[in-house]
Design a protein around this motif. Structure first.
Motif, PDB file in Angstrom:
ATOM      1  N   ASP A 195       0.865  -1.177   0.000  1.00  0.00           N
ATOM      2  CA  ASP A 195       0.000   0.000   0.000  1.00  0.00           C
ATOM      3  C   ASP A 195       0.905   1.231   0.000  1.00  0.00           C
ATOM      4  OD1 ASP A 195      -1.594   2.209   0.635  1.00  0.00           O
ATOM      5  OD2 ASP A 195      -2.943   1.025   1.894  1.00  0.00           O
ATOM      6  N   VAL A 197       0.321   4.313   0.351  1.00  0.00           N
ATOM      7  CA  VAL A 197       0.046   5.291   1.410  1.00  0.00           C
ATOM      8  C   VAL A 197       0.768   4.891   2.695  1.00  0.00           C
ATOM      9  CG1 VAL A 197      -1.719   6.381   2.834  1.00  0.00           C
ATOM     10  CG2 VAL A 197      -2.188   5.916   0.419  1.00  0.00           C
ATOM     11  N   LYS A 201       3.822   7.094   4.275  1.00  0.00           N
ATOM     12  CA  LYS A 201       3.588   7.673   5.603  1.00  0.00           C
ATOM     13  C   LYS A 201       4.659   7.189   6.585  1.00  0.00           C
ATOM     14  CE  LYS A 201      -0.069  10.319   5.163  1.00  0.00           C
ATOM     15  NZ  LYS A 201      -1.318  10.102   5.883  1.00  0.00           N
ATOM     16  N   GLY A 208       3.888  12.749   4.614  1.00  0.00           N
ATOM     17  CA  GLY A 208       3.431  12.605   3.241  1.00  0.00           C
ATOM     18  C   GLY A 208       4.349  13.322   2.273  1.00  0.00           C
ATOM     19  N   TYR A 220      -7.127   5.815  -7.737  1.00  0.00           N
ATOM     20  CA  TYR A 220      -6.138   6.260  -6.761  1.00  0.00           C
ATOM     21  C   TYR A 220      -6.499   7.598  -6.121  1.00  0.00           C
ATOM     22  CZ  TYR A 220      -2.453   2.804  -7.852  1.00  0.00           C
ATOM     23  OH  TYR A 220      -1.702   1.664  -7.982  1.00  0.00           O
ATOM     24  N   ARG A 223      -6.616   7.822  -2.171  1.00  0.00           N
ATOM     25  CA  ARG A 223      -5.311   7.529  -1.570  1.00  0.00           C
ATOM     26  C   ARG A 223      -4.275   8.586  -1.923  1.00  0.00           C
ATOM     27  NH1 ARG A 223      -3.385   1.656  -2.557  1.00  0.00           N
ATOM     28  NH2 ARG A 223      -4.603   1.729  -4.475  1.00  0.00           N
ATOM     29  N   ASN A 224      -4.398   9.180  -3.101  1.00  0.00           N
ATOM     30  CA  ASN A 224      -3.501  10.280  -3.443  1.00  0.00           C
ATOM     31  C   ASN A 224      -3.705  11.462  -2.488  1.00  0.00           C
ATOM     32  OD1 ASN A 224      -2.127   9.104  -5.599  1.00  0.00           O
ATOM     33  ND2 ASN A 224      -3.647   9.775  -7.100  1.00  0.00           N
ATOM     34  N   GLN A 226      -4.774  11.219   0.552  1.00  0.00           N
ATOM     35  CA  GLN A 226      -4.268  10.792   1.857  1.00  0.00           C
ATOM     36  C   GLN A 226      -2.751  10.923   1.954  1.00  0.00           C
ATOM     37  OE1 GLN A 226      -5.668   6.817   2.886  1.00  0.00           O
ATOM     38  NE2 GLN A 226      -7.601   7.223   1.827  1.00  0.00           N
ATOM     39  N   VAL A 227      -2.061  10.673   0.867  1.00  0.00           N
ATOM     40  CA  VAL A 227      -0.597  10.611   0.901  1.00  0.00           C
ATOM     41  C   VAL A 227       0.061  11.979   0.759  1.00  0.00           C
ATOM     42  CG1 VAL A 227       0.029  10.340  -1.545  1.00  0.00           C
ATOM     43  CG2 VAL A 227       1.251   9.022   0.196  1.00  0.00           C
TER      44      VAL A 227
END
Length: 327
Positions: A195, A197, A201, A208, A220, A223-224, A226-227
Motif C-alpha cells: 500500500d 500510502v 507515511k 506525506g 487512486y 489515496r492520493n 491521503q498521501v
C-alpha cells in the motif's frame, strides 16, 4: 509518402501502411523527413476511438518525431534545411514526412541520434508542464510518481531527481521497481503487494509527499489525497484507472489545503507549448547533453511493425519508451 492509416477504431490490427501525399507546411510550420517516431498511450487511445485529434490536426497517429528539416513554412526562423530536429506533433508522426509547428520543435541534443531524440518530446513536454510548471516541484521537496516504469515515469523520476527532489514511485513488478531505483527513485513501491500510502507515511514520519504525479485517476484519487502533505499538489495526467471518482472523500483537500490540477498536452495553445519548449531548451537540454538525464528506450521496432508496438504498449510489459524507426 508512406503513413499509418485506420478507417475504423479498434485493436492494433486496424492499422495499415498506405501511401498518400506529403503534407505542405503551413505558416509557422516545419516539414520534417521523419527518421523515428515515439509511440505513446494517446496514440493507442486515438486508435481505439477515445481520443480524437483536434480539428486542425492531421488525423494520422503520432505525437513525437525526430528527423531532418525538409521544408520551411512562411515566417519560420531559427531553423534551416538539413537541421536535425525533434518535435511535439499535433498529429501525423507515423509517416515518412510530418508538418510540425516550429514553436514545438527543438534541435537534437548534442550526441543524440534519431531514436533517442524521438523519445523526448511527448514525455518531456508533459512532465515539465505538469510536474514543474503547474505543480511547482522544487529543490528539497518530495514527490510520488505513479507508473514509474512508463515513458512518463522514467522521465519524471530522472527530472525530479536532477532538480533536487526526493522521489517515490509505484510500479507493478520487482524488475520495474529495481529499474526505478536505478534511475534515481529513493524508494519504489510494488503496488501489487504494498500500500503506497502506508509505505510513504512510514517513510516520511506521517508527513506525506509534497506532490503526486498521477496517471491512474479515479482508482487512486482518495489515496492520493491521503498521501499528500499539507499544501501539497495532486497533478493528474491520465485516467488509466477510471475518470469518475464517485465516492471520493474531499475533506483532505480543505483540511490540508491541497491543490488538485491536471492537463492534457494536445489541446494546449501554441503559446503555451512554445513556453514549455523554451523552458526545455534552457533548463533540460543542457542536462541531456551532459548525460545527467536520458530517455529510457525499451525497444526500437521497424515502422512496418507498428501493430506490434501498440500491442506492447497495451501490455504494459515495457520499461521506458517504444520507438518506431524509419530506416
Amino acid at each position: 509518402m508512406r503513413h499509418v492509416e485506420f478507417t475504423t477504431p479498434g485493436g492494433p490490427e486496424v492499422m495499415r501502411i498506405v501511401e498518400g501525399p506529403v503534407p505542405t507546411p503551413r505558416a509557422g510550420e516545419i516539414l520534417v523527413k521523419v527518421e523515428a517516431a515515439g509511440v505513446n498511450r494517446p496514440d493507442v487511445a486515438q486508435r481505439q476511438g477515445s481520443y480524437p485529434p483536434p480539428k486542425d490536426a492531421s488525423p494520422i497517429l503520432g505525437l513525437e518525431i525526430a528527423g531532418e528539416v525538409a521544408g520551411l513554412g512562411e515566417g519560420v526562423t531559427g531553423f534551416t534545411l538539413g537541421d536535425k530536429v525533434c518535435a511535439l506533433a499535433n498529429g501525423g508522426g507515423y509517416a515518412e514526412y510530418c508538418a510540425v509547428p516550429a514553436s514545438q520543435t527543438l534541435l537534437w541534443p548534442k550526441g543524440y541520434d534519431a531514436v533517442k531524440a524521438a523519445a523526448l518530446p511527448e514525455t518531456f513536454f508533459t512532465v515539465w508542464a505538469n510536474l514543474f510548471q503547474m505543480a511547482g516541484l522544487t529543490d528539497g521537496e518530495t514527490v510520488l510518481i505513479h507508473g514509474g516504469s512508463s515513458g512518463i515515469g522514467t522521465t519524471s523520476i530522472q527530472l525530479a531527481k536532477a532538480f533536487g527532489a526526493t522521489v517515490y514511485t509505484t510500479a507493478g513488478s520487482a524488475e520495474k521497481c529495481a529499474a526505478c531505483v536505478e534511475l534515481g527513485a529513493a524508494k519504489a513501491i510494488n503496488y501489487k503487494t504494498e500500500d503506497f500510502v502506508e509505505v510513504i507515511k512510514a517513510d516520511t514520519g506521517g508527513k506525506g509527499v509534497d506532490t503526486v504525479l498521477d496517471m491512474i485517476g479515479a482508482a487512486y484519487f482518495d489515496r492520493n489525497l491521503q498521501v499528500l502533505a499539507k499544501d501539497g499538489c495532486l497533478s493528474i495526467i491520465a485516467f488509466l484507472g477510471g475518470a469518475v471518482a464517485e465516492k471520493a472523500d474531499l475533506r483532505p483537500i480543505m483540511v490540508k489545503r491541497l491543490t488538485v490540477t491536471g492537463s492534457t498536452m494536445r489541446p494546449r495553445s501554441p503559446e503555451e507549448k512554445r513556453a514549455i519548449r523554451d523552458d526545455l531548451k534552457s533548463e533540460v537540454w543542457p542536462r541531456l547533453e551532459a548525460g545527467e538525464v536520458a530517455p529510457v528506450i525499451h525497444t526500437v521496432l521497424p515502422f512496418a511493425d507498428v501493430a506490434a508496438a501498440h500491442r506492447l504498449m497495451e501490455s504494459s510489459e515495457h520499461i521506458g519508451k517504444i520507438v518506431l524507426s524509419f530506416d
